[in-house]
Design an enzyme around this catalytic site. Structure first.
Site, PDB file in Angstrom:
ATOM      1  N   LYS A   1       0.846  -1.212   0.000  1.00 15.34           N
ATOM      2  CA  LYS A   1       0.000   0.000   0.000  1.00 15.34           C
ATOM      3  C   LYS A   1       0.870   1.246   0.000  1.00 15.34           C
ATOM      4  O   LYS A   1       2.033   1.217   0.449  1.00 15.34           O
ATOM      5  CB  LYS A   1      -0.952   0.025   1.198  1.00 15.34           C
ATOM      6  CG  LYS A   1      -0.282   0.089   2.594  1.00 15.34           C
ATOM      7  CD  LYS A   1       0.082   1.472   3.079  1.00 15.34           C
ATOM      8  CE  LYS A   1       0.855   1.451   4.386  1.00 15.34           C
ATOM      9  NZ  LYS A   1       1.760   2.538   4.633  1.00 15.34           N
TER      10      LYS A   1
ATOM     11  N   PRO B   1       9.515  -4.400  -0.748  1.00 15.68           N
ATOM     12  CA  PRO B   1      10.684  -4.129   0.086  1.00 15.68           C
ATOM     13  C   PRO B   1      10.317  -4.042   1.558  1.00 15.68           C
ATOM     14  O   PRO B   1       9.188  -3.647   1.889  1.00 15.68           O
ATOM     15  CB  PRO B   1      11.197  -2.784  -0.443  1.00 15.68           C
ATOM     16  CG  PRO B   1      10.115  -2.217  -1.272  1.00 15.68           C
ATOM     17  CD  PRO B   1       9.244  -3.341  -1.721  1.00 15.68           C
TER      18      PRO B   1
ATOM     19  N   ALA C   1      10.577  -2.892   5.651  1.00 19.72           N
ATOM     20  CA  ALA C   1      10.742  -1.645   6.425  1.00 19.72           C
ATOM     21  C   ALA C   1      10.760  -0.431   5.492  1.00 19.72           C
ATOM     22  O   ALA C   1      11.647   0.413   5.547  1.00 19.72           O
ATOM     23  CB  ALA C   1      12.003  -1.696   7.276  1.00 19.72           C
TER      24      ALA C   1
ATOM     25  N   GLY D   1       7.644   1.355   4.574  1.00 18.54           N
ATOM     26  CA  GLY D   1       6.429   2.185   4.619  1.00 18.54           C
ATOM     27  C   GLY D   1       5.392   1.707   3.626  1.00 18.54           C
ATOM     28  O   GLY D   1       4.463   2.430   3.273  1.00 18.54           O
TER      29      GLY D   1
ATOM     30  N   ALA E   1       3.869  -1.454   4.072  1.00 19.01           N
ATOM     31  CA  ALA E   1       3.052  -2.437   4.796  1.00 19.01           C
ATOM     32  C   ALA E   1       3.246  -3.875   4.310  1.00 19.01           C
ATOM     33  O   ALA E   1       2.295  -4.659   4.311  1.00 19.01           O
ATOM     34  CB  ALA E   1       1.571  -2.052   4.755  1.00 19.01           C
ATOM     35  N   GLY E   2       4.456  -4.218   3.930  1.00 16.60           N
ATOM     36  CA  GLY E   2       4.721  -5.574   3.445  1.00 16.60           C
ATOM     37  C   GLY E   2       4.401  -6.646   4.476  1.00 16.60           C
ATOM     38  O   GLY E   2       3.727  -7.636   4.173  1.00 16.60           O
ATOM     39  N   GLY E   3       4.867  -6.459   5.696  1.00 17.97           N
ATOM     40  CA  GLY E   3       4.607  -7.442   6.760  1.00 17.97           C
ATOM     41  C   GLY E   3       3.114  -7.535   7.049  1.00 17.97           C
ATOM     42  O   GLY E   3       2.566  -8.628   7.220  1.00 17.97           O
ATOM     43  N   SER E   4       2.450  -6.393   7.090  1.00 24.90           N
ATOM     44  CA  SER E   4       1.005  -6.372   7.354  1.00 24.90           C
ATOM     45  C   SER E   4       0.247  -7.108   6.248  1.00 24.90           C
ATOM     46  O   SER E   4      -0.716  -7.837   6.518  1.00 24.90           O
ATOM     47  CB  SER E   4       0.494  -4.927   7.417  1.00 24.90           C
ATOM     48  OG  SER E   4       1.129  -4.228   8.458  1.00 24.90           O
TER      49      SER E   4
ATOM     50  N   ASP F   1      -2.364  -1.631  10.311  1.00 24.47           N
ATOM     51  CA  ASP F   1      -2.518  -1.594   8.844  1.00 24.47           C
ATOM     52  C   ASP F   1      -3.151  -2.869   8.286  1.00 24.47           C
ATOM     53  O   ASP F   1      -3.494  -2.928   7.098  1.00 24.47           O
ATOM     54  CB  ASP F   1      -1.142  -1.441   8.163  1.00 24.47           C
ATOM     55  CG  ASP F   1      -0.616  -0.013   8.218  1.00 24.47           C
ATOM     56  OD1 ASP F   1      -1.391   0.886   8.585  1.00 24.47           O
ATOM     57  OD2 ASP F   1       0.571   0.188   7.889  1.00 24.47           O
TER      58      ASP F   1
HETATM   59  P1  ATP Z   1       4.385  -0.340   7.659  1.00 26.16           P
HETATM   60  O1  ATP Z   1       4.158   0.483   6.430  1.00 26.16           O
HETATM   61  O2  ATP Z   1       3.151  -1.131   8.077  1.00 26.16           O
HETATM   62  O3  ATP Z   1       5.054   0.382   8.777  1.00 26.16           O
HETATM   63  P2  ATP Z   1       6.816  -1.383   6.668  1.00 26.16           P
HETATM   64  O4  ATP Z   1       6.733  -1.552   5.183  1.00 26.16           O
HETATM   65  O5  ATP Z   1       7.463  -0.131   7.145  1.00 26.16           O
HETATM   66  O6  ATP Z   1       5.371  -1.517   7.242  1.00 26.16           O
HETATM   67  P3  ATP Z   1       7.519  -4.124   7.035  1.00 26.16           P
HETATM   68  O7  ATP Z   1       8.158  -4.445   5.744  1.00 26.16           O
HETATM   69  O8  ATP Z   1       6.139  -4.598   7.232  1.00 26.16           O
HETATM   70  O9  ATP Z   1       7.604  -2.551   7.305  1.00 26.16           O
HETATM   71  O10 ATP Z   1       8.442  -4.724   8.175  1.00 26.16           O
HETATM   72  C1  ATP Z   1       8.985  -4.047   9.253  1.00 26.16           C
HETATM   73  C2  ATP Z   1       9.847  -5.057  10.055  1.00 26.16           C
HETATM   74  O11 ATP Z   1       9.027  -6.157  10.451  1.00 26.16           O
HETATM   75  C3  ATP Z   1      10.966  -5.652   9.199  1.00 26.16           C
HETATM   76  O12 ATP Z   1      12.160  -5.011   9.514  1.00 26.16           O
HETATM   77  C4  ATP Z   1      10.994  -7.128   9.559  1.00 26.16           C
HETATM   78  O13 ATP Z   1      12.106  -7.459  10.367  1.00 26.16           O
HETATM   79  C5  ATP Z   1       9.741  -7.383  10.385  1.00 26.16           C
HETATM   80  N1  ATP Z   1       8.835  -8.398   9.761  1.00 26.16           N
HETATM   81  C6  ATP Z   1       8.147  -9.318  10.426  1.00 26.16           C
HETATM   82  N2  ATP Z   1       7.403 -10.067   9.592  1.00 26.16           N
HETATM   83  C7  ATP Z   1       7.614  -9.628   8.351  1.00 26.16           C
HETATM   84  C8  ATP Z   1       7.123 -10.013   7.066  1.00 26.16           C
HETATM   85  N3  ATP Z   1       6.273 -11.035   6.908  1.00 26.16           N
HETATM   86  N4  ATP Z   1       7.534  -9.296   6.001  1.00 26.16           N
HETATM   87  C9  ATP Z   1       8.384  -8.240   6.170  1.00 26.16           C
HETATM   88  N5  ATP Z   1       8.895  -7.867   7.350  1.00 26.16           N
HETATM   89  C10 ATP Z   1       8.517  -8.538   8.451  1.00 26.16           C
END
Ligand code: ATP
Length: 315
Positions: free
Chosen positions: A11, A99, A101, A103, A105-108, A141
């Site tokens: 997202k 990618p 961390a 922004g 929301a990959g983990g979400s 998210d």
């Molecule tokens: P948001 O936009 O929700 O803040 P983000 O894109 O900044 O998310 P993510 O990629 O979701 O951040 O991941 C943040 C941290 O969560 C990563 O550094 C990783 O160590 C941890 N993590 C745990 N599970 C996952 C997963 N399935 N995919 C990616 N990162 C994960």
């Protein structure tokens, strides 16, 4: 059904306003979220032992209990112990394109896919609102990631009001591979610097939500007006992330310089996105940014708005 494959889109935030504090320590937010066609693929299959296993194609993503996909499966196993006991454990494979961390929301998105996938595999029959309620327990998210498309997210981001789909807009994403911004750091720093502007009164917060709902960004989305949406892009977190990460500010500047509708940082960054009316304009911008910042650590993607959240794919 023995296995299930799902698509989990990233997202971007077209709008992110921090309204104030909440009694639970989170921030009260008003965000316009948009799914984009940059997706992880999640495969879930039964295994004979009663464990939950996670494997990810990206070495930087943990495979242990801290993985959000693992935590989603654990939550489902706790809520539906009979299904877990009768059907056994699951292995979750994440093919990561989003990618980390970033922004985006990959983990979400991965966690959302596991909730949707186990609902199907265990034949639980939970509705989308029921799944979103569970999702909110895991992360702010995740409810949006389930339904996706274009939506207004309020509360701490978990209350979703769908908006009309905004298909047809193209997106350039840019991120330095060696740069990560911690979401908790970004919000903590924002609080340190801007809490004097916070709206704390609940009724006033509700009024601000109504204003955003009736405001120009939502109206531009209803009118499908890409030009206006581009001009109205907004993200409060830029105020703390850009001064701390000059590379991100420089990338944002480079991405604003072309045939684009608008440029903004997504979520807590460090990904920057630009909206373009055509794929051709988006590709031109990508090439121009690549020429301006010839840094091998800079990844650039051309993608587009995506109309849904988690969907299943045929194997
Ligand atoms: P948001 O936009 O929700 O803040 P983000 O894109 O900044 O998310 P993510 O990629 O979701 O951040 O991941 C943040 C941290 O969560 C990563 O550094 C990783 O160590 C941890 N993590 C745990 N599970 C996952 C997963 N399935 N995919 C990616 N990162 C994960």
């Amino acid at each position: 059904m023995e296995r299930c494959s799902l698509i989990a889109p990233a997202k971007i935030n077209l709008y992110l306003e921090i309204i104030g504090d909440r009694p639970d320590g989170f921030h009260e937010l008003a965000m316009v979220m948009q799914s984009v066609d940059l997706v992880d693929r999640i495969d879930i299959h039964f295994i004979s032992t009663d464990t939950i296993r996670v494997r990810c194609s990206h070495p930087g993503v943990p495979s242990d209990r801290t993985n959000l996909a693992y935590r989603a499966a654990r939550l489902m196993a706790e809520r539906f112990p009979d299904s877990f006991a009768n059907l056994g454990g699951v292995e979750i494979h994440i093919d990561k394109q989003i990618p980390i961390a970033a922004g985006l929301a990959g983990g979400s998105a991965n966690a959302a896919a596991v909730l949707v996938g186990l609902n199907l595999l265990w034949k639980l029959g939970l509705t989308q609102p029921e799944l979103q309620e569970l999702a909110a327990e895991l992360g702010s998210d995740i409810p949006f990631c389930i339904s996706g498309g274009t939506a207004l997210a309020t509360g701490r981001g978990e209350k979703i009001s769908p908006l009309p789909n905004m298909e047809g807009l193209h997106v350039v994403l840019g991120k330095f591979r060696n740069l990560a911004v911690s979401t908790p750091w970004a919000y903590k720093t924002f609080r340190e610097q801007f809490s004097h502007q916070y709206i704390s009164d609940k009724a006033e917060q509700a009024e601000r939500h109504r204003e955003v709902h009736a405001g120009p960004m939502v109206s531009a989305i209803y009118k499908h007006d890409g030009q206006k949406i581009g001009k109205l892009l907004y993200n409060d977190l830029e105020k703390v992330v850009l001064p701390e990460f000059p590379e991100v500010a420089k990338l944002r500047e480079a991405m604003a310089d072309g045939e684009v509708l608008g440029t903004m940082m997504s979520g807590s960054g460090p990904t920057v996105f630009a909206l373009a009316e055509s794929e051709e304009n988006a590709c031109q911008l990508r090439d121009a940014v690549r020429a301006k910042i010839p840094d091998e650590e800079l990844d650039l993607w051309v993608t587009k708005f995506f109309p849904t959240g988690i969907s299943t794919v045929d194997n």
